[in-house]
Design a protein around this motif. Structure first.
Motif, PDB file in Angstrom:
ATOM      1  N   GLN A 131       0.826  -1.208   0.000  1.00  0.00           N
ATOM      2  CA  GLN A 131       0.000   0.000   0.000  1.00  0.00           C
ATOM      3  C   GLN A 131       0.864   1.264   0.000  1.00  0.00           C
ATOM      4  O   GLN A 131       1.857   1.348   0.729  1.00  0.00           O
ATOM      5  CB  GLN A 131      -0.891   0.011   1.242  1.00  0.00           C
ATOM      6  CG  GLN A 131      -1.830   1.193   1.294  1.00  0.00           C
ATOM      7  CD  GLN A 131      -2.551   1.303   2.643  1.00  0.00           C
ATOM      8  OE1 GLN A 131      -2.243   0.560   3.571  1.00  0.00           O
ATOM      9  NE2 GLN A 131      -3.500   2.214   2.731  1.00  0.00           N
ATOM     10  N   SER A 132       0.463   2.234  -0.784  1.00  0.00           N
ATOM     11  CA  SER A 132       1.176   3.513  -0.835  1.00  0.00           C
ATOM     12  C   SER A 132       0.437   4.539   0.004  1.00  0.00           C
ATOM     13  O   SER A 132      -0.748   4.392   0.285  1.00  0.00           O
ATOM     14  CB  SER A 132       1.239   3.985  -2.287  1.00  0.00           C
ATOM     15  OG  SER A 132       1.537   5.363  -2.339  1.00  0.00           O
ATOM     16  N   LYS A 133       1.112   5.626   0.383  1.00  0.00           N
ATOM     17  CA  LYS A 133       0.408   6.706   1.063  1.00  0.00           C
ATOM     18  C   LYS A 133      -0.506   7.437   0.102  1.00  0.00           C
ATOM     19  O   LYS A 133      -1.431   8.119   0.513  1.00  0.00           O
ATOM     20  CB  LYS A 133       1.403   7.656   1.730  1.00  0.00           C
ATOM     21  CG  LYS A 133       2.207   8.502   0.784  1.00  0.00           C
ATOM     22  CD  LYS A 133       3.140   9.395   1.560  1.00  0.00           C
ATOM     23  CE  LYS A 133       3.511  10.606   0.726  1.00  0.00           C
ATOM     24  NZ  LYS A 133       4.444  11.468   1.423  1.00  0.00           N
TER      25      LYS A 133
END
Ligand code: SF4
Ligand code: SF4
Ligand code: SF4
Ligand code: SF4
Ligand code: SF4
Lengths: 351, 341
Positions: free
Chosen positions: B17-19
């Motif tokens: 997951q990315s920010k």
């Protein structure tokens, strides 16, 4: 060569030949030692007694030289007690040693040092040398760094037989009468053994014909780089076909200080402590001085004594073994250039 | 509008997951950290086609493509199938379905230094053993971090893994080839454990018990008097980790293992994890499983059914020294203890 006959033998005949030869001879040849190399998963090729044709590693140059058969790295010369000594055992049989043209030519240089130096024969060398015969290994291909042709060590006639190696067969040229009988049943062949005629690597082997040139070269800046590059490990000289130096040590047995043995152990100018005298004095303290000594001895020192040219057969083992990738041929070429530099200067000076 | 994403599921498929909402970073496994350079085209294509155009070199030696939109993940999975087949199935003999990307992330990429294909210090081919270990740990749902170093220099940081593997050798000494030059003695003193000395016979004596198995003596010897045997040995460093709570360096667990002994033990890892977690694979770091079970239970599980080679030695107990970011972090109400009963 005159009076030679050549035979073509298959694998089973070769094994029979080796069994037959072993009745009279200890047969030595290069043998592959799995994982014997300096680095992991690399092999080495050493001189070992062989019993079968397939024991011989002919596809690669041996890592260490043929001289080890005649002058092992560690050799007990004699054992002593208080007032008596007993000579170590000579070889049980005659020796038959496989080697290439350069290897066999190197024996001539070993002979000079051990038999012809200052009119004294070394008995421990002589007792094996007198019983040794050589079998030439044909160089079907050359190896990285061979330059036998640049020093005239590519041909020899000092062999009793010559082998051209195949996977499961061999062509064998017999030049020594004493071996003729081994081949009475063998199939004749018209193959003729070849010597290397040209190497990929060509070295301009320097010639120094007078001492003042040698002395001037000693001060040349070309040696300086070796203070940083050479680690004085002696890998080159231990692997050298023509280096002959050793040290003698009396080993006294632990339980009784009056009993022991005298040993001869390979050593060399590149190894620390070699030139150390009583009192701790050394002549060549810097690594560059050690390296310079080695090179000038090969190029000049040996020739000044024996007048037979280079103390080198171009086998290439020194460079192949150097962990610091110092190329001996590159040094020789630098030395040749240094000589050229000095020569015109001298002419100008004398004019 | 933020797309509906099952981020746990995506993480399990090696998309992190990315920010940036809706963006993920693919991590391509490279067990043993050496692959045909042609695969660089593949990761480049992914980064430039579906990612944000940048490329990240993963800290565990994965090839990472940041900025992949969730909706593109099926296309990326199609695209990486040949890579998965080549690297996981062909190179490592892993049996797995390759159609939908990676099935698990828990067994983390097996890191390795370059080893004997290049390094002059190496004792082992780090890729070969990494590939064999990959087959033992992948695919399965249990977390473990492994790294393989080619020699005790430990460039691959085996000391900071759950199980760190170090390639060792047990040099053999041929006294007759020794010229007593002392190069090995000086090298062992400078680079290793100072276990060699020149004796009064101008030969070498060795205090074999503390030899670290680096092979520096072999490399230093000008005559080949020291030689590596034609077999290799492994050391396992256990329980190293980084992290917020109590990072620690691993400790010696097993030494002088042959490949059979090492792989035999590794085959027990999933069984051990399964037992600690009561059959419920949750994402918990391997090192914590060892903590929960205690070293003795861990040892029993790992050695179960394994016939060790005669040279092998195993730690009777292990005392780790942790850096506690909160002192006495291990002291808590009984109800919060996680030790497996
Ligand atoms: S100096 Fe080098 S090339 Fe010459 S004989 Fe010695 S090892 Fe061979
Ligand atoms: S030249 Fe190379 S092999 Fe010879 S002593 Fe120097 S570093 Fe060692
Ligand atoms: S751990 Fe050893 S083998 Fe691996 S890269 Fe470092 S020095 Fe080389
Ligand atoms: S393997 Fe390493 S620690 Fe062991 S004797 Fe050789 S140099 Fe010393
Ligand atoms: S480096 Fe080799 S030759 Fe020198 S002392 Fe050590 S074992 Fe002997």
């Amino acid at each position: 060569m005159e009076n030679t006959s050549t035979y073509h033998l298959q694998a089973d005949e070769l094994d029979a030949l080796f069994a037959h030869l072993e009745e009279q001879y200890l047969v030595y040849a290069p043998v592959r030692i799995p994982s014997g190399g300096r680095y992991a998963q690399t092999d080495s090729v050493l001189y070992r007694p062989v019993h079968r044709y397939e024991d011989i590693e002919y596809r690669e140059r041996s890592t260490y030289p043929m001289k080890e058969v005649l002058t092992p790295i560690t050799q007990t010369l004699f054992y002593f007690t208080e007032d008596q000594y007993q000579e170590s055992k000579p070889p049980a049989k005659d020796l038959l040693i496989f080697g290439r043209a350069c290897d066999i030519n190197a024996i001539r240089i070993q002979d000079q040092i051990y038999l012809l130096n200052g009119g004294v024969e070394d008995p421990f060398y002589k007792r094996v040398r007198d019983r040794a015969k050589f079998v030439l290994m044909e160089c079907a291909q050359q190896f990285e760094g061979c330059f036998c042709c640049s020093v005239g060590a590519n041909v020899t006639d000092m062999h009793a037989m010559a082998f051209s190696f195949g996977e499961r067969d061999a062509q064998i040229e017999v030049s020594d009468e004493a071996f003729r009988d081994y081949f009475s049943q063998a199939k004749p062949s018209d193959y003729s053994i070849r010597f290397p005629e040209e190497n990929e690597l060509k070295v301009n082997y320097p010639v120094i014909d007078r001492m003042d040139m040698a002395n001037r070269l000693k001060d040349h800046p070309m040696w300086r780089e070796f203070d940083d590059r050479c680690i004085a490990c002696g890998s080159c000289t231990v692997a050298c076909s023509t280096c002959t130096c050793f040290e003698s040590t009396d080993i006294v047995y632990t339980q009784n200080a009056h009993i022991g043995e005298r040993r001869r152990t390979c050593s060399s100018c590149m190894v620390g402590g070699f030139d150390q005298m009583a009192g701790g004095q050394c002549f060549r303290n810097k690594t560059s001085e050690k390296y310079r000594y080695k090179i000038l001895h090969k190029v000049y020192g040996h020739d000044a004594r024996f007048h037979t040219g280079p103390m080198c057969v171009g086998c290439g083992r020194c460079s192949a073994r150097c962990p610091e990738l110092i190329s001996y041929p590159a040094t020789l070429n630098k030395l040749s250039r240094a000589i050229e530099e000095i020569q015109p200067e001298e002419v100008a000076h004398h004019a | 509008m933020v797309e509906d994403c099952n981020i746990k599921q995506m993480q399990n498929n090696c998309y992190r997951q990315s920010k940036v909402p809706d963006e993920f970073m693919l991590q391509l496994r490279v067990p043993g950290a050496l692959i045909d350079a042609k695969w660089l085209d593949v990761i480049q294509h992914i980064c430039q086609t579906w990612g944000n155009g940048s490329f990240h070199l993963g800290t565990r030696q994965t090839l990472n493509a940041p900025g992949i939109k969730a909706q593109n993940i099926p296309s990326v999975n199609d695209y990486i199938e040949p890579y998965l087949k080549a690297v996981e199935c062909d190179l490592c003999n892993v049996q797995m379905e390759t159609r939908n990307g990676y099935p698990y992330i828990a067994p983390r990429n097996i890191m390795a230094c370059i080893g004997s294909v290049h390094c002059i210090n190496a004792n082992i081919n780090t890729q070969n053993i990494s590939h064999k270990l990959e087959k033992e740990i992948y695919p399965n749902p249990y977390h473990i971090k492994i790294s393989v170093s080619g020699c005790p220099n430990d460039c691959a940081k085996a000391h900071f893994q759950d199980l760190g593997i170090v390639g060792c050798t047990r040099p053999i000494y041929d006294m007759d080839r020794c010229i007593g030059c002392g190069a090995c003695v000086r090298k062992c003193e400078k680079a290793a454990t100072r276990v060699l000395s020149l004796n009064d016979k101008h030969k070498v004596s060795k205090d074999a018990c503390c030899c670290v198995g680096c092979g520096e003596c072999v490399t230093a010897c000008p005559t080949g008097a020291w030689k590596r045997p034609n077999r290799i040995f492994y050391r396992i460093i256990l329980g190293g980790r980084t992290g917020k709570q109590c990072p620690r360096m691993g400790k010696l667990f097993a030494n002088w293992l042959t490949e059979d002994s090492l792989l035999g033990m590794m085959r027990n890892w999933p069984k051990f994890s399964d037992w600690v977690l009561g059959g419920k694979p949750v994402y918990i770091h391997g090192g914590h499983l060892i903590d929960r079970a205690g070293y003795q239970r861990f040892k029993e599980f790992m050695l179960d059914g394994v016939t060790l080679n005669p040279e092998a030695i195993i730690a009777e107990s292990v005392n780790w020294a942790e850096t506690e970011y909160r002192s006495n972090i291990h002291v808590k109400p009984l109800s919060k203890h996680q030790t497996v009963k």
